[in-house]
Design an enzyme around this catalytic site. Sequence first.
Site, PDB file in Angstrom:
ATOM      1  CB  SER A   2      22.861  41.146  25.228  1.00 44.51           C
ATOM      2  OG  SER A   2      24.056  40.384  25.296  1.00 44.51           O
TER       3      SER A   2
ATOM      4  CG  HIS B 247      25.923  40.261  20.823  1.00 41.98           C
ATOM      5  ND1 HIS B 247      26.827  41.168  21.352  1.00 41.98           N
ATOM      6  CD2 HIS B 247      25.018  40.009  21.797  1.00 41.98           C
ATOM      7  CE1 HIS B 247      26.469  41.463  22.592  1.00 41.98           C
ATOM      8  NE2 HIS B 247      25.364  40.765  22.882  1.00 41.98           N
TER       9      HIS B 247
ATOM     10  CG  ASP C   3      29.912  41.702  19.631  1.00 42.81           C
ATOM     11  OD1 ASP C   3      29.764  40.577  19.106  1.00 42.81           O
ATOM     12  OD2 ASP C   3      29.051  42.235  20.354  1.00 42.81           O
TER      13      ASP C   3
END
Length: 802
Positions: A94, A278, A275
Amino acid sequence: MAVLAYSLGKREINQHFTIKNAKLISLVAVLLLLVFHTASRYYGGLDSCEWLLSRGRYLGDNVWQPYGCMMHKYKSNEAKTCLAEKRVAFIGDSRIRQLFYSFIKIIDPERREDGNKVRKNNQVFPGFFQLSCETSGNISFHNGFGFLMISLKNILSNESSAKPDVIILGAATWSIKLHSGSSETLHQYKVNLTAIAVPLEKLADHGEVYWVLQDPVNEEVLSENRRMITNQQLELYNEAAADALNSSKRNGRSRIKLLAASRQAALETITQSDDGLHLPESTRNVGAMVLMNSVCNKLLRPIDGSCCQTLPPPNFLQKLSACFFLGSAIVFLVLHVLGNNRHRRPVPPDVESLEEKKPASAAVPLGPKAPFQALCRMGIIMAYFYLCDRADVFMKEQKFYTHSTFFIPLIYIFVLGVFYSENSKETKLLNREQTDEWKGWMQLVILIYHISGASAFIPVYMHVRVLVAAYLFQTGYGHFSFFWLKGDFGLYRVCQVLFRLNFLVLVLCVVMDRPYQFYYFVPLVTFWFVIIYATLAVWPQILQKKANSIGIWHLGVLAKLLGLLLFICFFAYSQGLFESIFSVWPLSKLFELNGSIHEWWFRWKLDRFAVIHGMLFAFIYLVLQKRQVLSEGKGDALFSTKISNVLLFLSVISFITYSIWASSCKTKTECNEMHPYISVVQILAFILIRNIPGYARSIYSSFFAWFGKISLELFICQYHIWLAADTKGILVLIPGNPSLNILVSTFIFVCVAHEISLITNDLAQVVIPKDSVALLKRLGATGVFSLVVLLLARDSQPTPGA
């Protein structure tokens, strides 16, 4: 006692720190720095690409500065041009997906972060996103969140499609999360990376492969199912990746490039993560822009993107100039061996007002060795220019404006200017010492403005625009005064002025491969000198003696100035005619920049009235002075007490009003429209404040006046040996210490500018003879030579602009 200590302090400084000693120190410093940077490149094995990918720092909050080179900020059209024929593949988890989105947003700023899922045989391939069009190439993301092997094998085994030209990959966090950071998983990570290192090296033979090192996390805000992803674990995985991918080096260097810059940027911004895993968008944009520079700089060659650029070889004219300077050095050595030592160093006149100083004693003619010695010194200086801004020797960094970087140096130079205050030899309005002082402090302000990138701040930009207008005002004032008082319209005088204005710039045009218009101020003052000369030299020539004997001739001067004003207004409202005239060859070779005359039109129009304002002011002042209307004695106010107080009050009010107006401007375009009409008010206000009080005319700053005498050289030299990348960046002689670097580079820069002013004066005595016949012959030869050079350059490709 304080006054005595003050005087003794200045005397002590001036005794031990002479300009000759300063130049010797600067020469030694340049040689040492040249050895240091050459050795660092040779033994360190690092180039600007590795600097870009591995090291850097933040300037302010969001501006990333790579170590030692400049990073271009790519726009959508530039990115599309670069990637039009390239296939780019992102492979990873991600975090890589976020980097992929930031990368494609450079091409398409409106792109949303949802991607387009690609279907094949009615099946959705999760994690595969693609942007494909004719102008932006093919950019795709492959989800490798288990690990990269499957995605990479698919790319390598798919023989039906072309292999990617650029591959960006990286992963670790999913492995740590799924296996709770076990040591067995780390060992398997090393094994897998070692296995894919060889195929990645094969891909790197025909393209570019980047491994993205893992960014840090903010452990305090990670969710419970991510607590095992610690910075200690990520460091172990980064070390494993570096070891595995560097194990198959060729010629001491791995073909797989490690992207560590985004990780270094994230160390300062990870606390802003929502978070904890990221990165914030600004940091992701840094990584994407670093990649864009690494891939595209070598193709598009942006001036303000020195990272990863290959330097073009010297062209024919540059090689020819090198041979010329080398030949001059050989001739000088031969003459030196033969013992011909007659030479003098006359004090150079002011190259802008060209008010000649009378020598204290009879001038000794220059010997045959003098011009070759001057050319030898000029050749050494030009070699330094080339090394600074055309060779990959010294480093460069981008500008970044803050109020402190502009205003704090202003305070420093103001204190120095006050410290070196002296009693003026004369107390006339705008006397020579005062005009030198004026040009000196203006030039220093302009230099600080350029190196700090203060053009981004509109109030500062508008005040500096007034300073440029003031230079042109002085051009009109100085040349009108000379012609009005001396009446010398001879060819010798004209050639002397044109040579001193243009010698350095013409040499730089050849050595640095720049168009004449690139050094815009010199074409501007040259153009206006020719206009002033034509206005006053055309029949009838009206001088002060002639006008004093027959007063009606004063109206003749005003008629000439009115005709000049109409000429200016006509061209100001006839852009098409203006551009068509200056687009005709060979004028176009002098006034075009990047194949367009628009820059010359902009510069000319912006300060179009400044010169005629200076001429008119000189005329009124000299008439009033001749009629003894002004009180210019030492300590005397220029006007009566009442008039002086009123004028001083109005001047102060105009300063405040202008500053308020400049601060309220919304755009530079809006401000520039008003600038030609109101800049003269500020200039006149300064002149009145500086000259009305008798005590103000009685003192001047020798510090500012010294810089004023070499102001033209300072303005031109800054382009390549103080700034860098044709003024877009800053030259870095001392890496890692910006403050010390500015001090050292400034010291060398000022010494070089002073030496060039002496060289120009030496050569002017030889190149421009007083004998009319000899002068005409040299002008003819110069014309033929210039025509040949223009013909050689006529069909050449235009050089990228500044």
